[in-house]
Scaffold this active site. Structure first.
Site, PDB file in Angstrom:
ATOM      1  N   GLU A  47      -6.150   5.692   5.581  1.00  0.00           N
ATOM      2  CA  GLU A  47      -5.040   4.763   5.819  1.00  0.00           C
ATOM      3  C   GLU A  47      -3.941   5.511   6.567  1.00  0.00           C
ATOM      4  OE1 GLU A  47      -4.274   2.096   2.724  1.00  0.00           O
ATOM      5  OE2 GLU A  47      -2.189   1.727   3.253  1.00  0.00           O
ATOM      6  N   GLU A  63       2.790   7.376  11.364  1.00  0.00           N
ATOM      7  CA  GLU A  63       2.538   5.936  11.306  1.00  0.00           C
ATOM      8  C   GLU A  63       3.524   5.137  12.158  1.00  0.00           C
ATOM      9  OE1 GLU A  63       2.819   4.455   7.306  1.00  0.00           O
ATOM     10  OE2 GLU A  63       2.679   2.366   7.912  1.00  0.00           O
ATOM     11  N   TRP A  97       8.375  -7.830   5.785  1.00  0.00           N
ATOM     12  CA  TRP A  97       7.412  -7.113   6.625  1.00  0.00           C
ATOM     13  C   TRP A  97       7.614  -7.451   8.104  1.00  0.00           C
ATOM     14  CZ3 TRP A  97       2.053  -7.521   3.591  1.00  0.00           C
ATOM     15  CH2 TRP A  97       2.110  -6.661   2.483  1.00  0.00           C
ATOM     16  N   ARG A 142       5.517   6.940  -8.053  1.00  0.00           N
ATOM     17  CA  ARG A 142       6.185   6.660  -6.774  1.00  0.00           C
ATOM     18  C   ARG A 142       7.315   5.627  -6.929  1.00  0.00           C
ATOM     19  NH1 ARG A 142       3.097   4.777  -2.338  1.00  0.00           N
ATOM     20  NH2 ARG A 142       3.958   6.184  -0.806  1.00  0.00           N
ATOM     21  N   LYS A 144       0.937   4.693  -7.489  1.00  0.00           N
ATOM     22  CA  LYS A 144       1.679   3.620  -6.818  1.00  0.00           C
ATOM     23  C   LYS A 144       1.452   2.380  -7.669  1.00  0.00           C
ATOM     24  CE  LYS A 144       1.593   0.906  -2.489  1.00  0.00           C
ATOM     25  NZ  LYS A 144       1.134   0.900  -1.091  1.00  0.00           N
ATOM     26  N   ASP A 159      10.972   2.889   4.916  1.00  0.00           N
ATOM     27  CA  ASP A 159       9.582   3.334   4.987  1.00  0.00           C
ATOM     28  C   ASP A 159       9.304   4.234   6.189  1.00  0.00           C
ATOM     29  OD1 ASP A 159       6.939   3.588   4.458  1.00  0.00           O
ATOM     30  OD2 ASP A 159       6.369   1.536   4.947  1.00  0.00           O
ATOM     31  N   HIS A 219      12.095  -0.620  11.824  1.00  0.00           N
ATOM     32  CA  HIS A 219      11.016  -1.544  11.476  1.00  0.00           C
ATOM     33  C   HIS A 219      10.799  -2.608  12.561  1.00  0.00           C
ATOM     34  CE1 HIS A 219       8.339  -3.749   8.791  1.00  0.00           C
ATOM     35  NE2 HIS A 219       8.467  -2.801   7.898  1.00  0.00           N
ATOM     36  N   GLU A 243       3.478  -3.496  -3.199  1.00  0.00           N
ATOM     37  CA  GLU A 243       2.539  -3.953  -2.171  1.00  0.00           C
ATOM     38  C   GLU A 243       1.200  -4.382  -2.765  1.00  0.00           C
ATOM     39  OE1 GLU A 243       2.558  -0.721   0.721  1.00  0.00           O
ATOM     40  OE2 GLU A 243       4.298  -1.614   1.684  1.00  0.00           O
TER      41      GLU A 243
HETATM   42  C1  BDP Z   1       3.503   2.201   4.209  1.00  0.00           C
HETATM   43  C2  BDP Z   1       2.146   2.067   4.800  1.00  0.00           C
HETATM   44  C3  BDP Z   1       1.108   1.622   3.830  1.00  0.00           C
HETATM   45  C4  BDP Z   1       1.190   2.459   2.588  1.00  0.00           C
HETATM   46  C5  BDP Z   1       2.583   2.379   2.014  1.00  0.00           C
HETATM   47  C6  BDP Z   1       2.809   3.319   0.850  1.00  0.00           C
HETATM   48  O1  BDP Z   1       2.212   1.164   5.875  1.00  0.00           O
HETATM   49  O2  BDP Z   1      -0.143   1.731   4.454  1.00  0.00           O
HETATM   50  O3  BDP Z   1       0.265   2.050   1.631  1.00  0.00           O
HETATM   51  O4  BDP Z   1       3.519   2.783   2.972  1.00  0.00           O
HETATM   52  O5  BDP Z   1       3.468   4.327   1.046  1.00  0.00           O
HETATM   53  O6  BDP Z   1       4.196   3.094   5.030  1.00  0.00           O
HETATM   54  O7  BDP Z   1       2.364   3.055  -0.257  1.00  0.00           O
END
Ligand code: BDP
Length: 737
Positions: free
Chosen positions: A202, A428, A578, A359, A322, A400, A556, A326
């Site tokens: 990922e 990313e 998002w 986290r 985590k 993020d 973002h 999400e």
């Molecule tokens: C975001 C990413 C996602 C991750 C998430 C995370 O887009 O893929 O799962 O953070 O940190 O930056 O959990």
């Protein structure tokens, strides 16, 4: 015509003299070319541990200080130390010094701990204060002969010292009168891999996962050892093997056996393994009906699981979690708090000395409040509610991993809880593998930020390394940029980000420029005409990406889901936070997210002096202007420009800076090997193209809202807005399976 020959050390050398005509000469040139290629195919695999031969005169000087080697081999770590010294000195000096038991001449190198080496013990060095992984390197007289000692209290400290010593040689530093002493306050210096069990990474841009789960535990790819060596060379002492979006199967006996095999490879290098766990694993793996952290059966399941893991891996590090973020399961699914969840796991691990990294990257689909405020709102009330073996892992900024964010307000706000830094090493949001963006300045900027939480000088670095609030359990995590690509990171320059992360995890006060220079010398050599411009280029690169992607505090604005390229117009589902429009809030009148006291009041999450500064539009740094304020396009900036003109200037400057980087690189042809040179040259061309795309698409979109002309002399976007909006990118790496 360009000729490629080999120099005295057999490295590929290019010169611009014409290749002599005639068949024999041409054949000789060809032979030299292939010979050099075969000897040293520069594919980036060696990273910064290249150990290629130093210039003859320099090597000769060093040989006087490397006449014999005294290094034990009683433990696997000592064996690793020996091997590294033989390999490093052998490569750099042309020949490794002989291994001997007694000092018989000037220039011996003696390595060990007081316990492992009677010689070191006799020197009565003050190793006790170094801690478990500290070391000293000192020029001493041993049995009447001047020599060098590399010593620690434990083997792993010696290993780190050896890497430091080799670095001095690689970067051609004087070694005749050494008196170095290094230790760290940062207990956990971790890489977090976001690797799935099917090999997909990922947000990975360097190919598939390096963990070949199918062939484990039997086949131990030599790459695992190189991974461990490389990490040890910068002091990294832990690795989380799997994605935070964790698959429960990692906790099954089948996979734990594979984890055990990896732990065995890493152990001699001082690296422990950790696992990301899925909170609902008791249901998925354990067959229970619930994962409620207060349910006795669930608690028992985790305790048994921890016992099982520690039977296999006695030095297992612990869990990364985590939860309730999400879509991931978590304690809130059962009406419990994050502390309830973390503490349950902590209790299971505590008897074995394991830790939980919980986290703080938590925000909710149902919470309509500013996303930037949600982690703080969730966790600040839990300060002091966590067990002693829990750390809260906090991303550097409140959203993020954007090209630039202000520091996360949780730093400094939870004095009774150890906060672990989470940086993203994989890019990313910063152009993936092909944009040359050196992250050292981003890391440094965050670590040096003053939270003012306990008065002036309460830097994020001091929060994280435990100094500010007296924590001993401290740590930093970097989301790895490593994959199965031959060059490990998808680009040679991305290796610098792995390196910089590790160096700053060891010492968060280091300068990113100094780190860049160190890395450049180790990775490409010490040619001064190359090092200086490359370091300048690296130091420019972070501000360049901020400018061409997200200037003046914007954030973002990237493509939906895959995060590749600009999509500031995107307002699609499934959730508002998002989408870029949620963050820039641009319309005909103005742009920016009002997080001031008259807006979402996110500023109030900072300590009062910081809050006051961010809240005041006249005092907030330009770099955070639109992060904290919504302003009219005609707002007058410090520069005298209107906000709109200033934005266009920044976007354009970002592209111009990439052009400058390309020009710099263009002048450096011939200073390094052709393979890595060419790859970086092509990547910079991609970066320029994409920087232009970011600028043009962003300007076209914002202009479609405000209808304002571009400032004089600034070119219009290459294409109309509809062109950019129609672009589609299926199968972008790092996203989706
Ligand atoms: C975001 C990413 C996602 C991750 C998430 C995370 O887009 O893929 O799962 O953070 O940190 O930056 O959990």
């Amino acid at each position: 015509m360009l000729a490629i020959t080999a120099d005295a050390e057999g490295r590929a050398v290019r010169d611009r003299r014409p290749v002599p005509v005639g068949l024999v000469a041409a054949l000789l040139a060809l032979l030299a070319l292939f010979g050099a290629r075969l000897a040293h195919a520069e594919d980036g695999y060696e990273l910064w541990l290249r150990y290629h031969a130093l210039p003859a005169a320099q090597a000769a000087t060093y040989r006087d200080h490397a006449s014999q080697l005294l290094a034990g081999d009683a433990t696997p770590t000592q064996q690793a130390i020996r091997q590294e010294l033989l390999r490093g000195l052998g490569g750099l000096l042309g020949k490794a010094p002989p291994l001997e038991d007694t000092v018989t001449r000037d220039g011996a190198i003696v390595v060990g701990t007081p316990a492992s080496s009677p010689l070191v013990a006799r020197l009565k060095l003050d190793t006790a204060g170094l801690g478990h992984d500290g070391y000293l390197i000192r020029s001493v007289v041993i049995d009447g002969h001047p020599g060098t000692v590399i010593a620690g209290q434990d083997d792993v400290g010696v290993l780190y010292g050896v890497f430091h010593f080799l670095r001095l040689l690689q970067t051609e530093q004087p070694i005749a009168q050494l008196d170095l002493r290094q230790s760290t306050r940062m207990k956990l210096r971790l890489l977090d891999h976001w690797d799935n069990l099917d090999g997909h990474v990922e947000r990975g841009y360097a190919g598939a996962s390096i963990w070949d789960w199918q062939k484990l535990p039997d086949w131990l790819d030599p790459r695992y050892t190189d991974y461990a060596r490389t990490n040890a060379s910068i002091g990294i002492n832990g690795t989380v093997l799997n994605n935070v979006n964790a698959q429960p199967a990692i906790l099954t006996p089948l996979y734990l056996d594979k984890v055990k095999a990896l732990a065995g490879v890493f152990r001699p290098y001082g690296i422990r393994v950790y696992l990301s766990v899925r909170f609902s694993a008791p249901i998925e793996v354990g067959g229970l009906k619930t994962a409620d952290p207060l349910d006795p059966q669930v608690r028992r399941w985790w305790r048994d699981k921890a016992d099982e893991i520690y039977r296999l891996i006695p030095d297992f590090g612990g869990f990364l979690v985590k939860a309730n973020s999400e879509g991931q399961p978590g304690p809130q699914d059962y009406g419990r708090s994050h502390a309830d969840g973390a503490n349950m796991l902590a209790d299971a691990l505590a008897p074995h000395g394991g830790i939980v990294m919980w986290r703080a990257f938590v925000y909710s689909q149902t919470n309509v409040d500013d996303r930037a405020k949600q982690a703080y709102a969730e966790f600040k009330p839990l300060d002091g509610a966590f067990r002693d073996n829990v750390l809260l892992q906090v991303k550097n900024g409140p959203i993020d991993f954007q090209p630039r964010e202000p520091f996360n307000p949780l730093f400094g706000a939870m004095p009774r809880t150890p906060l672990m830094m989470e940086f993203q090493v994989t890019k990313e949001y910063l152009g993936f593998a092909t944009h040359l963006v050196y992250l050292g300045p981003l890391f440094e900027e965050t670590l040096a930020a003053d939270t003012m939480a306990r008065g002036k000088g309460s830097t994020v670095a001091k929060v994280v390394d435990g100094e500010l609030d007296g924590h001993a359990l401290t740590g930093m995590a970097g989301v790895a940029n490593i994959g199965a690509d031959r060059d490990w990171c998808g680009s040679d320059f991305d290796q610098a980000n792995w390196y910089a992360y590790g160096r700053l995890a060891w010492d968060p006060t280091l300068s990113s420029r100094a780190i860049a220079e160190e890395w450049t010398r180790m990775t490409f050599g010490n040619d001064e005409a190359f090092v200086k411009p490359v370091v300048d280029m690296m130091m420019l690169s972070r501000e360049a990406v901020v400018d061409y992607m997200t200037p003046l505090g914007l954030h973002h604005l990237m493509g939906h889901g895959h995060h590749y390229g600009p999509e500031p117009w995107d307002a699609s589902g499934p959730r508002a936070d998002w989408t870029p429009v949620y963050y820039h809030r641009a319309d005909k009148q103005g742009i920016g997210f009002d997080r001031s006291s008259t807006g979402s009041n996110a500023v109030a999450q900072y300590a009062p002096p910081v809050a006051a500064q961010f809240d005041d539009v006249r005092r907030v740094p330009d770099a955070y202007l639109l992060w904290f304020h919504h302003l009219p396009w005609t707002y007058r900036m410090r520069s005298g420009h209107t906000l709109w003109d200033e934005l266009v200037t920044h976007y354009t400057r970002g592209v111009d800076d990439v052009k400058k980087m390309r020009e710099t690189w263009g002048r450096l042809d011939g200073h390094i090997d052709a393979e890595r040179y060419r790859k970086a040259a092509v990547f910079l061309a991609i970066q320029q193209k994409e920087a232009q795309w970011w600028r043009d698409a962003s300007i076209a979109y914002f202009q479609s809202l405000n209808g304002l002309p571009l400032p004089a002399g600034y070119p219009a976007p290459e294409h109309p807005l509809a062109y950019y909006q129609a672009l589609r990118f299926p199968y972008v790496p790092g996203h989706g399976p």
